[in-house]
Design an enzyme around this catalytic site. Sequence first.
Site, PDB file in Angstrom:
ATOM      1  N   SER A 177       0.633  -9.683   6.572  1.00  0.00           N
ATOM      2  CA  SER A 177      -0.441  -8.713   6.933  1.00  0.00           C
ATOM      3  C   SER A 177      -0.320  -7.773   7.802  1.00  0.00           C
ATOM      4  CB  SER A 177      -1.832  -9.507   7.167  1.00  0.00           C
ATOM      5  OG  SER A 177      -2.676  -8.791   7.686  1.00  0.00           O
ATOM      6  N   SER A 178      -0.241  -6.620   7.459  1.00  0.00           N
ATOM      7  CA  SER A 178       0.221  -5.425   8.376  1.00  0.00           C
ATOM      8  C   SER A 178      -0.831  -5.528   9.570  1.00  0.00           C
ATOM      9  CB  SER A 178       0.360  -4.040   7.518  1.00  0.00           C
ATOM     10  OG  SER A 178       0.373  -3.078   8.454  1.00  0.00           O
ATOM     11  N   ASN A 179      -2.234  -5.487   9.137  1.00  0.00           N
ATOM     12  CA  ASN A 179      -3.213  -5.077  10.293  1.00  0.00           C
ATOM     13  C   ASN A 179      -3.240  -6.628  11.330  1.00  0.00           C
ATOM     14  OD1 ASN A 179      -5.726  -6.693   9.864  1.00  0.00           O
ATOM     15  ND2 ASN A 179      -4.912  -6.431   7.679  1.00  0.00           N
ATOM     16  N   GLU A 203       0.711  -1.170  -0.100  1.00  0.00           N
ATOM     17  CA  GLU A 203       0.017  -0.057  -0.077  1.00  0.00           C
ATOM     18  C   GLU A 203       0.748   1.269  -0.031  1.00  0.00           C
ATOM     19  OE1 GLU A 203      -2.956   0.330   3.027  1.00  0.00           O
ATOM     20  OE2 GLU A 203      -2.898   2.470   3.077  1.00  0.00           O
TER      21      GLU A 203
END
Length: 322
Positions: free
Chosen positions: A230-232, A134
Amino acid sequence: MTDSSSPSINVLLANPRGFCAGVVRAIEIVERALDLYGAPVYVRHEIVHNRHVVDRLRGKGAIFVDELDEIPPDAPTIFSAHGVPRSVQEAAVARGLPVLDATCPLVTKVHVQGRRYAKAGRTLVLIGHAGHAEVIGTMGQVDAPIHLVSTADDVAALPLATDTPIAYITQTTLSVDDTRGVIAALNQRFDDVQGPDVADICYATQNRQTAVRDLARQSDLLIVVGARNSSNSSRLREIGDEMGVPSYLVDDGDGVDPTWFDGVATVGITAGASAPDELIESVIATIASVRPVSVKQLDGVTEDIEFTLPPQLRNLTRAAAE
Ligand code: SF4
Protein backbone atom coordinates in the site's frame (compact mmCIF):
# COMPACT_ATOMS: atom_id res chain seq x y z
CA MET A 1 0.28 -11.06 30.07
CA THR A 2 -0.12 -7.39 31.10
CA ASP A 3 2.05 -6.34 33.99
CA SER A 4 -0.33 -4.00 35.91
CA SER A 5 2.58 -2.60 37.93
CA SER A 6 4.22 -1.27 34.71
CA PRO A 7 3.60 2.34 33.74
CA SER A 8 0.75 2.62 31.23
CA ILE A 9 1.31 3.51 27.58
CA ASN A 10 -0.54 6.47 26.11
CA VAL A 11 -1.95 5.45 22.75
CA LEU A 12 -2.77 8.35 20.45
CA LEU A 13 -4.88 7.73 17.35
CA ALA A 14 -4.40 9.92 14.28
CA ASN A 15 -7.47 11.66 12.91
CA PRO A 16 -8.36 11.00 10.17
CA ARG A 17 -6.94 7.52 9.58
CA GLY A 18 -7.92 4.37 7.73
CA PHE A 19 -10.58 3.91 5.08
CA CYS A 20 -11.11 6.66 2.48
CA ALA A 21 -14.24 7.11 0.37
CA GLY A 22 -12.66 5.36 -2.65
CA VAL A 23 -11.91 2.23 -0.63
CA VAL A 24 -15.36 2.20 1.00
CA ARG A 25 -16.91 2.44 -2.46
CA ALA A 26 -14.74 -0.33 -3.95
CA ILE A 27 -15.57 -2.75 -1.13
CA GLU A 28 -19.27 -1.91 -1.39
CA ILE A 29 -19.18 -2.63 -5.13
CA VAL A 30 -17.85 -6.15 -4.51
CA GLU A 31 -20.33 -6.80 -1.69
CA ARG A 32 -23.31 -5.53 -3.68
CA ALA A 33 -22.20 -7.52 -6.73
CA LEU A 34 -22.10 -10.66 -4.57
CA ASP A 35 -25.64 -9.89 -3.34
CA LEU A 36 -27.01 -9.17 -6.81
CA TYR A 37 -25.25 -11.82 -8.92
CA GLY A 38 -24.48 -14.39 -6.22
CA ALA A 39 -21.00 -15.93 -5.82
CA PRO A 40 -18.64 -16.06 -7.47
CA VAL A 41 -17.82 -12.61 -8.78
CA TYR A 42 -14.38 -12.01 -10.24
CA VAL A 43 -12.10 -9.15 -9.22
CA ARG A 44 -9.09 -8.21 -11.33
CA HIS A 45 -6.22 -7.64 -8.87
CA GLU A 46 -6.64 -6.88 -5.16
CA ILE A 47 -9.72 -4.66 -4.90
CA VAL A 48 -7.70 -2.51 -2.47
CA HIS A 49 -4.21 -3.16 -1.14
CA ASN A 50 -5.12 -4.96 2.08
CA ARG A 51 -4.90 -8.71 2.68
CA HIS A 52 -7.57 -8.70 5.41
CA VAL A 53 -10.08 -6.95 3.16
CA VAL A 54 -9.26 -9.30 0.27
CA ASP A 55 -9.51 -12.42 2.47
CA ARG A 56 -12.87 -11.31 3.88
CA LEU A 57 -14.31 -10.76 0.40
CA ARG A 58 -12.79 -14.04 -0.78
CA GLY A 59 -14.62 -15.73 2.10
CA LYS A 60 -17.89 -14.29 0.76
CA GLY A 61 -17.27 -15.63 -2.75
CA ALA A 62 -15.09 -13.11 -4.59
CA ILE A 63 -12.36 -14.64 -6.75
CA PHE A 64 -9.27 -12.50 -7.29
CA VAL A 65 -7.41 -12.93 -10.58
CA ASP A 66 -4.37 -11.36 -12.19
CA GLU A 67 -5.74 -11.20 -15.72
CA LEU A 68 -9.07 -11.26 -17.53
CA ASP A 69 -8.38 -14.55 -19.33
CA GLU A 70 -8.74 -16.31 -15.95
CA ILE A 71 -12.39 -15.21 -15.85
CA PRO A 72 -15.03 -17.55 -17.32
CA PRO A 73 -17.38 -16.22 -20.05
CA ASP A 74 -20.23 -13.97 -18.81
CA ALA A 75 -18.92 -13.90 -15.22
CA PRO A 76 -19.40 -10.60 -13.30
CA THR A 77 -16.06 -8.79 -13.37
CA ILE A 78 -14.87 -5.97 -11.13
CA PHE A 79 -11.90 -3.68 -11.74
CA SER A 80 -9.98 -2.59 -8.63
CA ALA A 81 -9.94 0.89 -7.07
CA HIS A 82 -6.53 1.61 -8.65
CA GLY A 83 -7.91 1.68 -12.19
CA VAL A 84 -6.94 -0.28 -15.30
CA PRO A 85 -5.37 0.50 -18.67
CA ARG A 86 -7.74 0.98 -21.58
CA SER A 87 -6.51 -2.29 -23.11
CA VAL A 88 -8.07 -4.14 -20.16
CA GLN A 89 -11.40 -2.32 -20.55
CA GLU A 90 -11.37 -3.13 -24.27
CA ALA A 91 -10.53 -6.79 -23.67
CA ALA A 92 -13.45 -7.05 -21.23
CA VAL A 93 -15.81 -5.54 -23.82
CA ALA A 94 -14.46 -7.90 -26.51
CA ARG A 95 -15.18 -10.85 -24.24
CA GLY A 96 -18.64 -9.51 -23.33
CA LEU A 97 -17.88 -9.60 -19.60
CA PRO A 98 -20.34 -7.68 -17.42
CA VAL A 99 -18.01 -5.15 -15.77
CA LEU A 100 -18.39 -3.09 -12.63
CA ASP A 101 -15.61 -0.55 -12.46
CA ALA A 102 -14.46 0.20 -8.90
CA THR A 103 -11.78 2.67 -10.06
CA CYS A 104 -11.81 5.51 -7.52
CA PRO A 105 -13.41 8.61 -9.07
CA LEU A 106 -10.32 10.61 -8.04
CA VAL A 107 -8.14 8.25 -10.09
CA THR A 108 -10.53 8.59 -13.03
CA LYS A 109 -10.18 12.36 -12.66
CA VAL A 110 -6.41 12.02 -13.18
CA HIS A 111 -7.06 9.96 -16.35
CA VAL A 112 -9.34 12.72 -17.65
CA GLN A 113 -6.75 15.40 -16.84
CA GLY A 114 -4.08 13.41 -18.69
CA ARG A 115 -6.22 13.05 -21.81
CA ARG A 116 -7.08 16.74 -21.74
CA TYR A 117 -3.43 17.81 -21.53
CA ALA A 118 -2.41 15.36 -24.27
CA LYS A 119 -5.20 16.66 -26.52
CA ALA A 120 -3.92 20.19 -25.95
CA GLY A 121 -0.58 19.04 -27.40
CA ARG A 122 1.39 18.93 -24.16
CA THR A 123 4.01 16.30 -23.35
CA LEU A 124 2.81 14.39 -20.31
CA VAL A 125 4.83 13.70 -17.19
CA LEU A 126 3.33 11.39 -14.56
CA ILE A 127 4.70 11.79 -11.03
CA GLY A 128 4.43 8.37 -9.43
CA HIS A 129 6.05 5.04 -8.61
CA ALA A 130 6.94 2.57 -11.37
CA GLY A 131 5.03 -0.68 -11.16
CA HIS A 132 2.21 0.58 -8.91
CA ALA A 133 -1.18 -0.63 -10.16
CA GLU A 134 -2.54 2.93 -10.37
CA VAL A 135 0.46 4.12 -12.40
CA ILE A 136 0.11 1.19 -14.83
CA GLY A 137 -3.59 2.03 -15.20
CA THR A 138 -3.02 5.75 -15.72
CA MET A 139 -0.24 5.20 -18.28
CA GLY A 140 -2.61 2.96 -20.21
CA GLN A 141 -5.52 5.40 -20.11
CA VAL A 142 -3.96 8.12 -22.25
CA ASP A 143 -3.24 7.58 -25.96
CA ALA A 144 0.01 9.54 -25.83
CA PRO A 145 3.50 8.86 -24.50
CA ILE A 146 3.86 9.50 -20.76
CA HIS A 147 7.17 10.09 -19.00
CA LEU A 148 7.14 8.62 -15.50
CA VAL A 149 9.21 10.43 -12.85
CA SER A 150 9.40 10.06 -9.11
CA THR A 151 12.33 12.30 -8.18
CA ALA A 152 13.95 15.59 -9.20
CA ASP A 153 16.82 13.49 -10.62
CA ASP A 154 14.33 11.74 -12.92
CA VAL A 155 13.24 15.19 -14.14
CA ALA A 156 16.86 16.12 -14.90
CA ALA A 157 17.20 12.93 -16.97
CA LEU A 158 14.11 13.51 -19.15
CA PRO A 159 15.11 13.40 -22.84
CA LEU A 160 13.17 16.57 -23.66
CA ALA A 161 14.10 20.07 -24.83
CA THR A 162 13.56 22.91 -22.37
CA ASP A 163 10.95 24.56 -24.62
CA THR A 164 8.76 21.40 -24.71
CA PRO A 165 5.28 22.30 -23.42
CA ILE A 166 4.89 20.04 -20.38
CA ALA A 167 1.88 18.98 -18.33
CA TYR A 168 2.16 16.87 -15.21
CA ILE A 169 -0.34 14.58 -13.55
CA THR A 170 0.26 12.66 -10.34
CA GLN A 171 -0.41 9.35 -8.63
CA THR A 172 -3.21 10.03 -6.13
CA THR A 173 -1.38 8.51 -3.17
CA LEU A 174 1.32 11.20 -3.33
CA SER A 175 0.49 14.33 -1.38
CA VAL A 176 1.23 17.98 -2.06
CA ASP A 177 4.36 17.61 0.07
CA ASP A 178 5.54 14.52 -1.82
CA THR A 179 5.21 16.14 -5.21
CA ARG A 180 6.46 19.62 -4.34
CA GLY A 181 10.15 18.93 -5.12
CA VAL A 182 9.43 17.21 -8.43
CA ILE A 183 7.11 19.97 -9.58
CA ALA A 184 9.72 22.57 -8.62
CA ALA A 185 12.29 20.62 -10.69
CA LEU A 186 9.92 20.59 -13.68
CA ASN A 187 9.35 24.33 -13.39
CA GLN A 188 13.08 24.91 -13.18
CA ARG A 189 13.96 22.74 -16.15
CA PHE A 190 11.12 23.62 -18.57
CA ASP A 191 9.82 26.97 -19.82
CA ASP A 192 6.14 26.06 -20.01
CA VAL A 193 4.71 23.71 -17.38
CA GLN A 194 1.07 23.17 -16.52
CA GLY A 195 -0.54 20.89 -13.97
CA PRO A 196 -3.61 20.52 -11.77
CA ASP A 197 -3.88 22.02 -8.31
CA VAL A 198 -2.16 19.18 -6.43
CA ALA A 199 -4.01 20.03 -3.21
CA ASP A 200 -7.07 18.86 -5.08
CA ILE A 201 -5.78 15.43 -6.15
CA CYS A 202 -6.81 13.26 -3.20
CA TYR A 203 -8.21 14.72 0.01
CA ALA A 204 -7.62 11.43 1.87
CA THR A 205 -3.90 11.20 1.12
CA GLN A 206 -3.33 14.79 2.15
CA ASN A 207 -5.45 14.56 5.30
CA ARG A 208 -3.75 11.34 6.50
CA GLN A 209 -0.29 12.80 5.92
CA THR A 210 -1.14 16.02 7.76
CA ALA A 211 -2.61 13.96 10.63
CA VAL A 212 0.44 11.67 10.89
CA ARG A 213 2.74 14.70 11.19
CA ASP A 214 0.61 15.99 14.06
CA LEU A 215 0.67 12.50 15.61
CA ALA A 216 4.42 11.97 15.21
CA ARG A 217 5.14 15.29 16.97
CA GLN A 218 3.44 13.89 20.09
CA SER A 219 4.68 10.28 19.94
CA ASP A 220 7.79 8.36 21.00
CA LEU A 221 7.01 5.60 18.53
CA LEU A 222 4.72 5.38 15.52
CA ILE A 223 2.79 2.36 14.22
CA VAL A 224 1.16 2.53 10.80
CA VAL A 225 -1.40 -0.17 10.09
CA GLY A 226 -1.39 -1.11 6.43
CA ALA A 227 -0.08 -3.47 3.79
CA ARG A 228 3.47 -3.38 2.49
CA ASN A 229 2.20 -2.93 -1.06
CA SER A 230 0.00 0.00 0.00
CA SER A 231 1.75 3.09 -1.29
CA ASN A 232 -0.05 5.53 1.00
CA SER A 233 0.63 3.38 4.10
CA SER A 234 4.36 3.15 3.32
CA ARG A 235 4.45 6.90 2.90
CA LEU A 236 2.86 7.45 6.33
CA ARG A 237 5.61 5.33 7.90
CA GLU A 238 8.30 7.24 5.99
CA ILE A 239 6.94 10.55 7.27
CA GLY A 240 7.27 9.29 10.86
CA ASP A 241 10.86 8.23 10.14
CA GLU A 242 11.67 11.58 8.51
CA MET A 243 10.44 13.28 11.69
CA GLY A 244 12.89 11.23 13.75
CA VAL A 245 10.29 8.94 15.35
CA PRO A 246 10.91 5.16 15.17
CA SER A 247 8.13 4.07 12.81
CA TYR A 248 6.82 0.64 11.88
CA LEU A 249 4.38 -0.59 9.24
CA VAL A 250 2.36 -3.61 10.37
CA ASP A 251 -0.46 -5.64 8.84
CA ASP A 252 -2.19 -6.11 12.20
CA GLY A 253 -1.52 -6.77 15.90
CA ASP A 254 0.53 -9.89 15.09
CA GLY A 255 3.14 -7.69 13.43
CA VAL A 256 3.78 -5.73 16.63
CA ASP A 257 6.95 -6.62 18.56
CA PRO A 258 6.48 -6.19 22.35
CA THR A 259 10.14 -5.13 22.75
CA TRP A 260 9.41 -1.92 20.81
CA PHE A 261 7.77 -0.43 23.89
CA ASP A 262 10.70 -0.54 26.33
CA GLY A 263 11.08 3.01 27.67
CA VAL A 264 8.21 4.28 25.48
CA ALA A 265 5.53 6.50 27.06
CA THR A 266 3.41 7.46 24.03
CA VAL A 267 2.63 5.38 20.94
CA GLY A 268 0.99 7.00 17.93
CA ILE A 269 -1.16 4.80 15.69
CA THR A 270 -2.54 5.55 12.26
CA ALA A 271 -3.73 3.46 9.32
CA GLY A 272 -3.45 3.67 5.56
CA ALA A 273 -6.51 4.34 3.41
CA SER A 274 -7.14 0.64 2.78
CA ALA A 275 -6.81 -0.63 6.38
CA PRO A 276 -10.00 -1.43 8.34
CA ASP A 277 -10.53 -0.17 11.88
CA GLU A 278 -10.51 -3.63 13.44
CA LEU A 279 -6.82 -3.95 12.55
CA ILE A 280 -6.07 -0.87 14.66
CA GLU A 281 -7.99 -2.51 17.48
CA SER A 282 -5.84 -5.64 17.12
CA VAL A 283 -2.70 -3.48 17.38
CA ILE A 284 -4.03 -1.81 20.54
CA ALA A 285 -4.87 -5.27 21.94
CA THR A 286 -1.28 -6.41 21.39
CA ILE A 287 0.10 -3.31 23.13
CA ALA A 288 -2.38 -3.85 25.98
CA SER A 289 -1.07 -7.40 26.39
CA VAL A 290 2.33 -5.89 27.27
CA ARG A 291 1.45 -2.81 29.33
CA PRO A 292 -1.79 -1.11 30.44
CA VAL A 293 -2.94 1.42 27.80
CA SER A 294 -4.96 4.61 27.78
CA VAL A 295 -6.29 5.50 24.34
CA LYS A 296 -7.02 9.01 23.06
CA GLN A 297 -8.01 10.19 19.59
CA LEU A 298 -6.43 13.42 18.36
CA ASP A 299 -8.51 16.24 16.91
CA GLY A 300 -8.50 16.46 13.13
CA VAL A 301 -10.53 17.30 10.07
CA THR A 302 -13.89 15.61 9.57
CA GLU A 303 -14.23 13.79 6.28
CA ASP A 304 -17.74 13.53 4.87
CA ILE A 305 -16.94 12.65 1.27
CA GLU A 306 -18.93 9.83 -0.32
CA PHE A 307 -18.68 8.62 -3.91
CA THR A 308 -21.70 7.32 -5.79
CA LEU A 309 -21.72 3.71 -6.99
CA PRO A 310 -21.34 2.91 -10.71
CA PRO A 311 -24.62 3.47 -12.63
CA GLN A 312 -24.89 -0.23 -13.68
CA LEU A 313 -24.85 -1.24 -10.02
CA ARG A 314 -27.41 1.39 -9.05
CA ASN A 315 -29.68 0.20 -11.88
CA LEU A 316 -29.28 -3.46 -10.91
CA THR A 317 -30.00 -2.62 -7.26
CA ARG A 318 -33.14 -0.69 -8.27
CA ALA A 319 -34.30 -3.49 -10.58
CA ALA A 320 -33.75 -6.09 -7.85
CA ALA A 321 -35.85 -4.04 -5.43
CA GLU A 322 -38.81 -3.77 -7.83
FE1 SF4 B 1 -9.44 7.41 -4.00
FE2 SF4 B 1 -7.71 8.86 -2.59
FE3 SF4 B 1 -8.78 6.66 -1.54
FE4 SF4 B 1 -7.00 6.44 -3.53
S1 SF4 B 1 -6.62 7.23 -1.46
S2 SF4 B 1 -8.92 5.33 -3.33
S3 SF4 B 1 -7.55 8.27 -4.73
S4 SF4 B 1 -9.89 8.55 -2.12
